[in-house]
Structures are given as C-alpha cells and as structure tokens.
Design an enzyme around this catalytic site. Structure first.
Site, PDB file in Angstrom:
ATOM      1  N   CYS A 174      79.182  64.191 102.576  1.00  0.00           N
ATOM      2  CA  CYS A 174      79.836  65.210 101.959  1.00  0.00           C
ATOM      3  C   CYS A 174      80.266  64.920 100.466  1.00  0.00           C
ATOM      4  CB  CYS A 174      81.030  65.630 102.473  1.00  0.00           C
ATOM      5  SG  CYS A 174      80.848  65.859 104.242  1.00  0.00           S
ATOM      6  N   GLU A 175      79.177  64.755  99.679  1.00  0.00           N
ATOM      7  CA  GLU A 175      79.341  64.600  98.125  1.00  0.00           C
ATOM      8  C   GLU A 175      78.297  65.274  97.474  1.00  0.00           C
ATOM      9  OE1 GLU A 175      81.173  62.066  96.117  1.00  0.00           O
ATOM     10  OE2 GLU A 175      81.997  60.966  98.059  1.00  0.00           O
ATOM     11  N   ARG A 231      71.700  53.686  94.250  1.00  0.00           N
ATOM     12  CA  ARG A 231      71.127  53.632  92.759  1.00  0.00           C
ATOM     13  C   ARG A 231      71.168  54.916  92.257  1.00  0.00           C
ATOM     14  NH1 ARG A 231      67.108  51.741  90.982  1.00  0.00           N
ATOM     15  NH2 ARG A 231      68.044  50.662  89.333  1.00  0.00           N
TER      16      ARG A 231
HETATM   17  N1  LLP Z   1      72.293  37.071  86.105  1.00  0.00           N
HETATM   18  C1  LLP Z   1      73.645  37.701  86.109  1.00  0.00           C
HETATM   19  C2  LLP Z   1      74.586  36.992  85.166  1.00  0.00           C
HETATM   20  C3  LLP Z   1      73.705  39.134  86.312  1.00  0.00           C
HETATM   21  O1  LLP Z   1      74.837  39.754  86.107  1.00  0.00           O
HETATM   22  C4  LLP Z   1      72.587  39.864  87.002  1.00  0.00           C
HETATM   23  C5  LLP Z   1      72.802  41.243  87.127  1.00  0.00           C
HETATM   24  C6  LLP Z   1      71.275  39.092  87.280  1.00  0.00           C
HETATM   25  C7  LLP Z   1      71.552  37.696  86.823  1.00  0.00           C
HETATM   26  C8  LLP Z   1      70.189  39.574  87.692  1.00  0.00           C
HETATM   27  O2  LLP Z   1      69.845  40.491  86.923  1.00  0.00           O
HETATM   28  P1  LLP Z   1      68.252  41.232  87.405  1.00  0.00           P
HETATM   29  O3  LLP Z   1      67.178  40.432  87.127  1.00  0.00           O
HETATM   30  O4  LLP Z   1      68.311  41.792  88.651  1.00  0.00           O
HETATM   31  O5  LLP Z   1      68.206  42.375  86.146  1.00  0.00           O
HETATM   32  N2  LLP Z   1      72.954  47.399  90.473  1.00  0.00           N
HETATM   33  C9  LLP Z   1      72.248  47.528  89.314  1.00  0.00           C
HETATM   34  C10 LLP Z   1      71.866  46.287  88.931  1.00  0.00           C
HETATM   35  C11 LLP Z   1      73.120  45.416  88.499  1.00  0.00           C
HETATM   36  C12 LLP Z   1      72.772  43.928  87.668  1.00  0.00           C
HETATM   37  C13 LLP Z   1      73.957  43.060  87.662  1.00  0.00           C
HETATM   38  N3  LLP Z   1      73.689  41.874  87.029  1.00  0.00           N
HETATM   39  C14 LLP Z   1      71.154  48.132  89.568  1.00  0.00           C
HETATM   40  O6  LLP Z   1      70.805  48.812  90.855  1.00  0.00           O
HETATM   41  O7  LLP Z   1      70.128  48.734  88.952  1.00  0.00           O
END
Ligand code: LLP
Length: 416
Positions: free
Chosen positions: A342-343, A311
């Site tokens: 190595c980044e 993240r």
């Molecule tokens: N529903 C859909 C269609 C989604 O695309 C996502 C997240 C969620 C629900 C859940 O969202 P949340 O409640 O967790 O915000 N890897 C990124 C976050 C990517 C979120 C992608 N979609 C991070 O580490 O911030």
C-alpha cells in the site's frame, strides 16, 4: 554471462528460470555461481600488475553461500557491522583479509574484530580513533588503522549513493586529514598502516576514481614529510554496472586508469567492490498475479514488491525486467510492474513494453547486489528464498521466510 536464453527461455547457467520459479515458488532470488566467480577473477586479474587484495563489500550481498564462494577464491571482505563480521566468519572467510569500514563501529564490534585479527579498521572520525584506542588498550593490542579520507570529488552518481563530497557524512574532511593522522600517531595502541577512500557507488566513468586517487596520493606524499609512512592504499569500491544503457568501464579499464599512479606509488592496494562483483550475478524472479489495465496506465501486479527489492522505490533505479518465457499469446503493451504494497512508491519498473498474461514469470535483472540484503518484512511479507545455481544444480541458500517466523520475537502484554 550466467543468464542467457535457451530456446527463448531465460536460464541461469543450465537451469531454466521457469523451472526454478515453479519448483521454489516466487518471489525468488537466483544467483549464478559461475558469474560471481568470473567477476571476482576478472577483477583480480585486472590488478595483476600490483600486490592487491579484493575485499568484497558484504553489504551488497551477505548470503553465507555467496561469501563462501568468494572466500574460496581468496577474497577478503569489507564489513560495516559486527553482524557482517559474524557472517564472514560463519562463511569461513579469512579474518586477516577483512577491512572494517563504516562510521559507527561499536565497542563490541571493535573488540570482536581485534580478537579475530582483522587487517584494518577504516576510521572516519576523531571519536572513533579514541574508541578504537580504548578497546585496543584494554585488550593489550595495537589496532591496525587507516583513515578514510574524503577527497571532495563528485562521483556523478545518484545523491543517495554519493559519498565523497564535503557535504557527505563520510570520511575525514580533506582540510583536517593531516592533523587527524598526527593525532592518531599519538595514540599508543594504534598502528597507522593505510589510507582509504570511497567516493560513491554505481560510478560509470573512470575520471572520478582517478581524481580521488590523485588527491589521496598527494596526501600520502605529504604524510611522508610528517614522518607517517603508510603500507597500503584502499581505493574503495563503487564501480558501476550496466542496468539499462550505462557504459561503465570494464574491470581492466578501471584498473588501467589507475595503473600508472598506483605503480608509481608502489603500496599494496586494497579495494572494496560490491556491486561490480554481485549485481549481474543475480536476478529476482516474480510472478504476474493480476493485470489491471486502466485508461491511463496498465498495471501488472506482481508477487514481488518494494520489500523484496527497494532500489526502484528508493533511488528511482531503473532495473531491466524481462519475461522468463516469451509470451506469444498476447500483444505487448506498456505496463507498470508494481507490487501489492500500500504505497505509490511500490513499483519495480514503469512503462515497460511487455507481453503479459497473469501467471507469467518475470525476471528483474541485475538484482544480485543491494537486492535481498535490503529487503524487509513491510506489510508482514516474508522475505524471498535465495537459490544459487551451479551448472545444472540449483541449491537453496536461504529458505523462504514463514509467516509465523515474522512474530517469533514478539510478545503480548501480560493479560489482566
Ligand atoms: N566501501 C564502502 C565504504 C561503501 O560504503 C560501499 C558502498 C562499498 C565499499 C561498495 O560499493 P559498491 O562497489 O557496491 O558500489 N544500496 C545502494 C548502494 C549503496 C552503496 C553503499 N556503499 C544501491 O542499491 O544502489
């Protein structure tokens, strides 16, 4: 809640993180079962005013033990691949509480989902409608579908995790929503039951949710006029958490901001929260390996890296880093907490005021969502172990990957 200090030492419930790090080694993901449960129950209670179903976003944390804990509380699941579907089933999740999101469902995924009887497919394109129709026809079934609409609302979050704008690849653009519903209505093996929208992740205000809801409700009203009656609205996920100094709405503020509109609408409400349930239920423990002070910056090289927690590298996300034990031997100073990959982008946090000695344990807080699930084997690093704490008990819920297992599926060319 689940992570507090007892005599200066950071604990997960009643387990000292210092003990866990020593016993299970680092890098180590540690989750608090009680926090996970409490988050789910608090959100569930906040929506008590209406018929609703929470579908935990599996992508945020897909460990079977995590899914099982939530399934036992009655949670449904939001999945985006056949792999996530298989995980939910393996964890004992109820297929009839699964919503299937994502913009590239394969025929094999759709087949499996129809066979087990999921609640709904959230569809994102004409092509996908055709694909689901084809599979449902082959199986002699009617596939329950909703359209994920793109309400063109600015979620005011990081561009990589913003999904509800016109320029994003997600959802059916608002100008073609009605014709897409009408097209879906012509397909005999589809059962149109809902509407869905998800505008982004880590939202720290209620306004974008309210704006999106208003637009979706207008669409629902218009659809009625076209003879298309829906049974549910899926309000997506996206509620943020406090990593640094954000002040995201509480579950009840979130629910109450939409309550009047939802009550008036009277449809069943689905939601797809990930981060708000799992993020603060986990930490990533790491050990300081080497200290490298320089004239410009002080680097603390730790045994976790961007492959364990991407993240900060990917979104420049700020995650709180705390010493597990207060180090009283040395003065605190400003450290960049970096991995050994190595980044240049391999860092967990920059310019953190910490008192550090090699060997100290650090905890990256709020690591329960989009932590382990996004980890990789870059630099041939085995992925971390995962532990779930339940009161005084610590359970291994995923073994540390062995180095040999990394090339288990590789083959040498034939010799000669
Ligand atoms: N529903 C859909 C269609 C989604 O695309 C996502 C997240 C969620 C629900 C859940 O969202 P949340 O409640 O967790 O915000 N890897 C990124 C976050 C990517 C979120 C992608 N979609 C991070 O580490 O911030």
């Amino acid at each position: 809640m689940g992570f507090t200090r007892v005599d200066g030492v950071l604990h997960a419930e009643q387990c000292s993180l210092d003990d866990l790090a020593q016993k299970f080694s680092t890098p180590l993901y540690v989750y608090s079962k009680a926090t996970l449960q409490q988050n789910y129950l608090d959100l569930d209670q906040a929506f008590d005013f209406i018929d609703h179903q929470i579908c935990f976003a599996v992508k945020s944390n897909s460990n079977l033990a995590v899914l099982r804990v939530l399934a036992k509380l009655g949670s449904g699941f939001d999945i985006v691949t056949g792999g996530e579907l298989a995980r939910v089933l393996a964890a004992g999740g109820d297929p009839s509480k699964i919503v299937f999101s994502g913009l590239g469902k394969t025929e094999a995924d759709i087949t499996k989902a129809l066979e087990v009887g999921i609640a709904c497919f959230n569809v994102e394109s004409y092509a996908e409608l055709d694909r689901i129709e084809k599979v449902a026809a082959r199986l002699g079934q009617q596939a329950p579908i909703s359209l994920r609409v793109n309400p063109d609302v600015d979620a005011k979050t990081h561009p990589y995790i913003s999904t509800g704008l016109k320029e994003n690849k997600f959802g059916i653009p608002s100008d073609v929503v009605f014709e897409t519903y009408q097209y879906a209505a012509t397909l005999p093996h589809l059962d149109i039951i809902g509407i869905d929208c998800h505008i982004g992740s880590q939202l720290t205000e209620t306004q974008p949710f309210e704006d999106a809801l208003d637009r979706v409700i207008q669409m629902i009203e218009h659809l009625k006029g076209l003879g298309i009656q829906l049974k549910h609205i899926d309000i997506g996920g996206g509620l943020g958490v406090r990593y640094q100094d954000e002040t995201p709405p509480s579950f009840s503020e979130y629910a109450n901001s939409m309550r009047p509109a939802l009550e008036k609408l009277g449809l069943k409400v689905y939601m797809e929260p990930g981060r708000s349930i799992s993020a603060l239920a986990g930490v990533l423990l790491t050990q300081v390996d080497l200290l490298k002070p320089t004239n410009h910056r002080n680097f603390a090289i730790v045994d976790a890296a961007m492959n364990d927690m991407i993240r900060p590298s990917l979104y420049e996300a700020w995650m709180d880093i705390q010493s597990v034990n207060h180090n009283t031997q040395v003065e605190s100073k400003s450290w960049d907490i970096v991995g050994a990959i190595c980044e240049t982008g391999d860092f967990l946090g920059k310019q953190r005021e910490l008192a550090l000695t090699a060997g100290d344990y650090l905890a990256v807080m709020g690591a329960g969502a989009y932590g382990f699930v996004m980890s990789s084997n870059y630099n041939s690093r085995g992925r971390a172990a995962e532990i779930m704490v339940d009161g005084e008990q610590a359970h291994v819920i995923r073994e540390r990957e062995t180095i040999e297992s990394l090339w288990e599926n590789e083959h040498l060319l034939p010799e000669g």
